[in-house]
Design a protein around this motif. Structure first.
Motif, PDB file in Angstrom:
ATOM      1  N   ILE A 106      37.003   5.498  62.213  1.00  0.00           N
ATOM      2  CA  ILE A 106      35.758   5.628  61.441  1.00  0.00           C
ATOM      3  C   ILE A 106      35.988   6.253  60.069  1.00  0.00           C
ATOM      4  CG2 ILE A 106      34.328   5.735  63.515  1.00  0.00           C
ATOM      5  CD1 ILE A 106      34.083   8.764  63.082  1.00  0.00           C
ATOM      6  N   GLN A 107      37.234   6.519  59.721  1.00  0.00           N
ATOM      7  CA  GLN A 107      37.521   7.011  58.371  1.00  0.00           C
ATOM      8  C   GLN A 107      37.593   5.880  57.355  1.00  0.00           C
ATOM      9  OE1 GLN A 107      40.432  10.293  58.007  1.00  0.00           O
ATOM     10  NE2 GLN A 107      40.375  10.448  60.235  1.00  0.00           N
ATOM     11  N   HIS A 108      37.502   4.639  57.808  1.00  0.00           N
ATOM     12  CA  HIS A 108      37.396   3.536  56.852  1.00  0.00           C
ATOM     13  C   HIS A 108      36.037   3.647  56.157  1.00  0.00           C
ATOM     14  CE1 HIS A 108      37.166  -0.447  55.084  1.00  0.00           C
ATOM     15  NE2 HIS A 108      38.445  -0.643  55.400  1.00  0.00           N
ATOM     16  N   PRO A 109      36.014   3.508  54.840  1.00  0.00           N
ATOM     17  CA  PRO A 109      34.764   3.696  54.081  1.00  0.00           C
ATOM     18  C   PRO A 109      33.617   2.782  54.491  1.00  0.00           C
ATOM     19  CG  PRO A 109      36.648   3.707  52.598  1.00  0.00           C
ATOM     20  CD  PRO A 109      37.169   3.294  53.940  1.00  0.00           C
ATOM     21  N   LEU A 110      33.916   1.644  55.121  1.00  0.00           N
ATOM     22  CA  LEU A 110      32.853   0.704  55.469  1.00  0.00           C
ATOM     23  C   LEU A 110      32.351   0.865  56.906  1.00  0.00           C
ATOM     24  CD1 LEU A 110      33.936  -2.617  53.702  1.00  0.00           C
ATOM     25  CD2 LEU A 110      32.374  -0.830  52.907  1.00  0.00           C
ATOM     26  N   ILE A 111      32.885   1.857  57.626  1.00  0.00           N
ATOM     27  CA  ILE A 111      32.391   2.139  58.979  1.00  0.00           C
ATOM     28  C   ILE A 111      31.502   3.373  58.927  1.00  0.00           C
ATOM     29  CG2 ILE A 111      32.982   2.689  61.359  1.00  0.00           C
ATOM     30  CD1 ILE A 111      35.580   1.236  61.038  1.00  0.00           C
ATOM     31  N   ALA A 112      30.242   3.215  59.260  1.00  0.00           N
ATOM     32  CA  ALA A 112      29.307   4.330  59.259  1.00  0.00           C
ATOM     33  C   ALA A 112      29.660   5.302  60.378  1.00  0.00           C
ATOM     34  CB  ALA A 112      27.879   3.825  59.431  1.00  0.00           C
ATOM     35  N   LYS A 113      29.734   6.565  60.054  1.00  0.00           N
ATOM     36  CA  LYS A 113      30.099   7.573  61.049  1.00  0.00           C
ATOM     37  C   LYS A 113      28.924   7.859  61.971  1.00  0.00           C
ATOM     38  CE  LYS A 113      33.657   9.819  58.268  1.00  0.00           C
ATOM     39  NZ  LYS A 113      33.697   8.741  57.271  1.00  0.00           N
ATOM     40  N   THR A 114      29.208   7.858  63.247  1.00  0.00           N
ATOM     41  CA  THR A 114      28.218   8.206  64.262  1.00  0.00           C
ATOM     42  C   THR A 114      28.955   8.824  65.435  1.00  0.00           C
ATOM     43  OG1 THR A 114      26.428   7.344  65.651  1.00  0.00           O
ATOM     44  CG2 THR A 114      28.325   5.922  65.361  1.00  0.00           C
TER      45      THR A 114
END
Length: 380
Positions: A106-114
């Motif tokens: 989830i550290q990829h900029p296009l994956i929203a953190k949840t």
């Protein structure tokens, strides 16, 4: 009087059938607001026979998703905001490195953190742990995470994606005996079938490890008994395998895999041997999601070749590639969810236990390697 009562019951029953029919054939949202090109979501043909498995899901999920959005989202009926499903599922398995993989992924900029594990599909949707979350509650949670990520990053919501990292999604169908009490063999439907009906393009990631090692790690993680030890583990394993063998004399192997046979009261809780029967769960899952939508990796490869595996996952999710320096920075971070300090002194499992488990799991491992056409999953 009896005749009137009988007629009333028939009318009420017919009314219920009509309600079910309309829920399954009429889109719950006004799709006139959607632009042409929206992708169909629910497989309504399959929904009718799956209705008992997840009635609220089919009643509260639309027939189309918004065009131009990479993540599956749709407008609320009120028109105020969105509801969303995850774009991908990190579906399993527990104690196979899912937490470490999730935190780095989830550290990829296009994956929203949840948060990683809502366990909605397998548990909270059904009221386990005295928590009941409706489909719209789950969808709203996802949409809020997307909105928050967009605001903090400055990237439009249409370009971001969401994930569900619940490590129970692949295997935990424990509610099937409650929904279908007259079925002796089963489950007749699994969660993958429901997800595929409303979201046929969903992507799934599964990470696995040697099932023998997984079981011991699982035991150390979930067992809080003061008697925790390699000897205690051995005793629970023997009991668990015995109960499994007894089940298979009366039921199909698949049925015994999906039944929860171990509880504290019967002496084998903490030895969830059924979780390591990967081939059974994956064979079922792949009936509804093809291999090009299901990525299966080994925990060993994740630990030994994190950068390469992370690249593969980004490509699988159709995300732009990160620079090598950024990938190395992510992969060099400390591993998550390793054995607790207060349990490190316990030591490895007994050699005798390992031999028993290796022998028990070997037929499942052979099936898994054949299913994936990859002998590395033999764990030899």
């Amino acid at each position: 009087m009896a005749k009137i009562l009988s007629t009333t019951i028939v009318i009420v029953f017919l009314g219920y059938l009509f309600l079910v029919y309309t829920k399954l054939t009429i889109n719950p949202l006004d799709l006139s607001a959607y632009k042409e090109g929206s992708q169909p979501a629910i497989d309504w043909k399959n929904a009718s026979r799956l209705y008992l498995t997840a009635p609220q899901v089919f009643a509260q999920t639309p027939g189309k998703f918004l065009p131009g959005f990479k993540n599956p989202c749709w407008p609320k009926e009120s028109g105020d905001g969105l509801l969303c499903l995850p774009y991908f599922y990190l579906a399993g398995m527990p104690k196979c490195g899912t937490t470490d993989l999730w935190r780095k992924l989830i550290q990829h900029p296009l994956i929203a953190k949840t948060s990683k594990e809502p366990h909605w599909w397998t548990r909270k949707r059904l009221g386990y742990y005295n928590i009941m979350v409706s489909p719209n509650g789950y969808y709203d949670r996802m949409a809020m995470a997307l909105k928050k990520a967009s605001r903090s990053s400055g990237i439009g919501r249409s370009k971001l994606i969401l994930g569900d990292g619940s490590a129970s999604t692949l295997w935990d169908n424990r509610n099937w005996t409650r929904i279908y009490p007259h079925h002796q063999e089963g489950p007749p439907h699994i969660i993958a079938e429901v997800i595929a009906s409303i979201q046929p393009s969903a992507k799934t990631i599964v990470i696995l490890r040697n099932p023998t090692e997984r079981l011991y790690s699982d035991y150390l993680f979930i067992t809080n008994s003061t008697t925790i030890s390699p000897q205690d583990f051995h005793s629970r394993v023997v009991t668990s395998i015995r109960r499994w063998s007894q089940c298979t004399t009366q039921h199909e192997r698949r049925t015994c895999t999906y039944r929860r046979l171990c509880y504290e009261k019967n002496g084998c809780s903490g030895a969830r041997i059924y979780v390591g029967m990967y081939s059974v769960y994956l064979a079922d899952w792949l009936q509804f999601f093809p291999r090009n939508q299901t990525l299966v990796i080994r925990m060993k490869d994740w630990h030994d070749h994190c950068v390469d595996v992370l690249r593969t996952i980004h490509e699988f999710l159709k995300l732009y590639p990160l620079r090598s320096g950024e990938l190395y920075r992510i992969c060099e971070q400390e591993k998550a969810n390793i054995r607790a300090d207060d349990k490190k002194h316990i030591g490895p499992m007994l050699d005798q236990t390992r031999k028993i488990l290796d022998q028990f799991y070997d037929p499942f491992n052979v099936e898994l390697a054949d299913l994936l056409n990859d002998d590395r999953f033999l764990w030899r």
